[in-house]
Design a protein around this motif. Structure first.
Motif: not given
Length: 145
Positions: A138-144, A72-75
């Motif tokens: 949001k996933t990117l900000r939370q987990f990257a 999901a981060i790569q997307v």
């Protein structure tokens, strides 16, 4: 040049090989296959960004990509427009028919939704938003890192 003329669908290797690609090409769809650009079994996290950079629409049977955090981060980072087929174990003929029928809907969806996104494609060609830009970012900000 119209959007339809420039749309390219990138087929993940989980789409049952060249038969699906040939069926799409016969319907006038521009197709690129993973195996033509990357080694077999290249992990999704290694090709998603490149495909997003090229502006290709990803077509895959991988419905876990939206819940697999690294993917999901790569997307999100790759600004990918992805369509995940949710067609269970449909026979190949039904799968090909449903994909071909969904092409115009996927193209319209891609034109009307900003990247990145993951949409699901259901039997008979129904296309529905799953992970939109806001959720993926949001996933990117939370987990990257």
């Amino acid at each position: 040049m119209s959007q339809e003329e420039t749309t390219v669908f990138f087929l993940d290797e989980n789409l049952l090989g060249k038969q699906i690609a040939e069926s799409l090409k016969a319907s006038g769809v521009r197709v690129e296959m993973l195996s033509d650009h990357f080694p077999k079994q290249t992990p999704d996290v290694e090709w998603l960004a490149e495909v997003g950079r090229r502006g290709w629409l990803v077509l895959s049977r991988d419905t876990s990509v939206g819940i697999n955090i690294p993917e999901a981060i790569q997307v999100a980072q790759g600004n990918v427009k992805m369509f995940a087929l949710v067609m269970g174990n449909a026979p190949r003929a039904e799968l090909m028919r449903d994909i071909v029928n969904a092409i115009p809907k996927m193209e319209r969806f891609a034109q009307s939704h900003p990247a990145p996104f993951i949409a699901k494609v259901y039997p008979l060609g129904k296309v529905k938003k799953w992970q939109d830009r806001n959720k993926l970012m949001k996933t990117l900000r939370q987990f990257a890192p």
